[in-house]
Design a protein around this motif. Structure first.
Motif, PDB file in Angstrom:
ATOM      1  N   ALA A 119       0.848  -1.200   0.000  1.00 53.39           N
ATOM      2  CA  ALA A 119       0.000   0.000   0.000  1.00 53.39           C
ATOM      3  C   ALA A 119       0.878   1.243   0.000  1.00 53.39           C
ATOM      4  O   ALA A 119       0.948   1.991   0.980  1.00 53.39           O
ATOM      5  CB  ALA A 119      -0.928  -0.011   1.211  1.00 53.39           C
ATOM      6  N   CYS A 141      -7.410   3.743  -3.708  1.00 52.38           N
ATOM      7  CA  CYS A 141      -6.383   2.909  -3.092  1.00 52.38           C
ATOM      8  C   CYS A 141      -5.107   3.082  -3.908  1.00 52.38           C
ATOM      9  O   CYS A 141      -4.980   4.046  -4.663  1.00 52.38           O
ATOM     10  CB  CYS A 141      -6.822   1.445  -3.034  1.00 52.38           C
ATOM     11  SG  CYS A 141      -7.160   0.698  -4.646  1.00 52.38           S
ATOM     12  N   GLU A 178      -1.873  -2.089  -4.027  1.00 52.11           N
ATOM     13  CA  GLU A 178      -2.968  -2.855  -3.418  1.00 52.11           C
ATOM     14  C   GLU A 178      -3.779  -3.579  -4.484  1.00 52.11           C
ATOM     15  O   GLU A 178      -4.229  -4.710  -4.269  1.00 52.11           O
ATOM     16  CB  GLU A 178      -3.857  -1.912  -2.604  1.00 52.11           C
ATOM     17  CG  GLU A 178      -3.202  -1.392  -1.332  1.00 52.11           C
ATOM     18  CD  GLU A 178      -4.029  -0.337  -0.637  1.00 52.11           C
ATOM     19  OE1 GLU A 178      -4.455  -0.570   0.510  1.00 52.11           O
ATOM     20  OE2 GLU A 178      -4.248   0.736  -1.232  1.00 52.11           O
TER      21      GLU A 178
END
Length: 268
Positions: free
Chosen positions: A23, A102, A106
Motif C-alpha cells: 500500500a 487505493c 494494493e
C-alpha cells in the motif's frame, strides 16, 4: 595505411518504474543494469529490494530513459521472459486505484495469485503430493527440495542460507512451477478491536427513592461520594459512562471506584 578506430555506441541508461504489492502511494524507480536492458519491458516481474533488505517481486510499469534526480537501486533480476501483465491491465490497475481510492500496489496484491507475489515474507510449504523423487530437479532445486522434505516449510531467508546466495527467486519460482512447494504468506492481524470499560449503577438504585436513601444515609468517604455524584451527572447528561472518562473528570482513583463497586453501588 592508417587504421580506423571503431567505436561502439554505448547503450543509454534505463530506469524502470516498478509497482510493488504494498500500500504505497507511488511506484518506485529502479536502475536497469546493462545486462538486463535488452530484456526489460513493461509487464515483467522483477526482483527488487525495498527498504534496507526486504525483497519483493514487483511488476514493471514503464521504462524511462531520463535519469531521475535521486539515487536509485538496481533491479536484481527479471523473473519472467514474457510479460505477466499487459498494457491494458496496467491501465486498468491505475483506473481501479483512482476509482477505489487505493494504490496500484494494493490492486496488484489483489489481482495476482500468490504464486506471483514472492517476497521476503513468503513461506514455502512442502507439497506432500510431490513425493520424494527429486531426480528431475536441478542441483539448487534439489538441495532446497531436500530441506523442504525435512523441515516441511522454509522462509525465503532460509533458502538464501541453504544456497549461500541472495538471488534465489528463480529457484523458488521453478520449485513452485514443478509443484514441489506451495507459497504461503502469513497475514498480520490488521484489526484489533478496541475495548472500553463502562461504569453502570447497580439496578437496585435505579429508582429515585432508593437513590435518595443512599445519598442521605451516606457517612464518611467524601472522595467516593464525589465520584458517585460525578457518575450520576455524567449518566444523566451522556448516558453511557466510560471508566477512563469518569476517573479523569472526577479526579478520583481506581481504588475509590473499586470501593464503590465492592459496596455494590456501581458496576464496572
Amino acid at each position: 595505411m592508417m587504421e580506423r578506430k571503431l567505436f561502439t555506441q554505448e547503450e543509454p541508461d534505463l530506469w524502470a518504474e516498478v509497482i510493488l504489492p504494498l500500500a504505497l502511494p507511488q511506484v518506485y524507480t529502479y536502475h536497469v543494469p546493462k545486462e538486463l536492458q535488452k530484456a526489460v519491458i513493461p509487464g515483467l516481474r522483477a526482483e527488487v529490494i525495498f527498504g534496507k533488505a526486504r525483497r519483493y517481486a514487483g511488476v514493471i510499469k514503464s521504462i524511462i530513459r531520463v535519469a531521475p534526480s535521486f539515487t536509485t537501486k538496481p533491479l536484481i533480476q527479471l523473473l519472467d521472459e514474457q510479460p505477466l501483465v499487459f498494457d491494458h491491465q496496467l491501465k486498468l490497475w491505475k483506473w481501479m486505484a483512482q476509482y477505489y481510492m487505493c494504490t496500484e500496489g494494493e490492486v496488484m496484491a489483489a489481482a495476482l495469485p500468490l504464486n506471483f507475489k514472492l517476497s521476503s515474507e513468503t513461506i514455502l510449504l512442502y507439497n506432500e503430493e510431490a513425493g520424494e523423487d527429486f531426480t528431475h530437479l536441478s542441483d539448487d532445486e534439489f538441495v532446497v527440495a531436500e530441506a523442504l522434505l525435512i523441515k516441511k516449510q522454509l522462509s525465503i531467508d532460509e533458502v538464501q542460507l541453504i544456497l549461500d546466495a541472495s538471488h534465489v527467486y528463480p529457484v523458488v519460482k521453478k520449485l513452485i512451477e514443478k509443484q514441489v512447494c506451495i507459497p504461503w504468506e502469513k497475514m498480520a492481524e490488521r484489526y484489533i478491536p478496541k475495548k472500553e470499560k463502562f461504569v453502570t449503577l447497580n439496578p437496585q438504585f435505579n429508582n429515585d427513592e432508593s437513590l435518595e436513601v443512599l445519598l442521605n444515609d451516606w457517612k464518611g468517604a467524601p472522595k467516593q461520594m464525589e465520584m458517585l455524584l460525578a457518575f450520576l451527572h455524567f449518566s444523566k447528561t451522556k448516558g453511557e459512562v466510560k471508566q477512563t472518562e469518569l476517573l479523569e473528570k472526577s479526579g478520583g482513583t481506581s481504588a475509590q471506584l473499586k470501593a464503590l463497586a465492592d459496596k455494590g453501588i456501581l458496576n464496572v
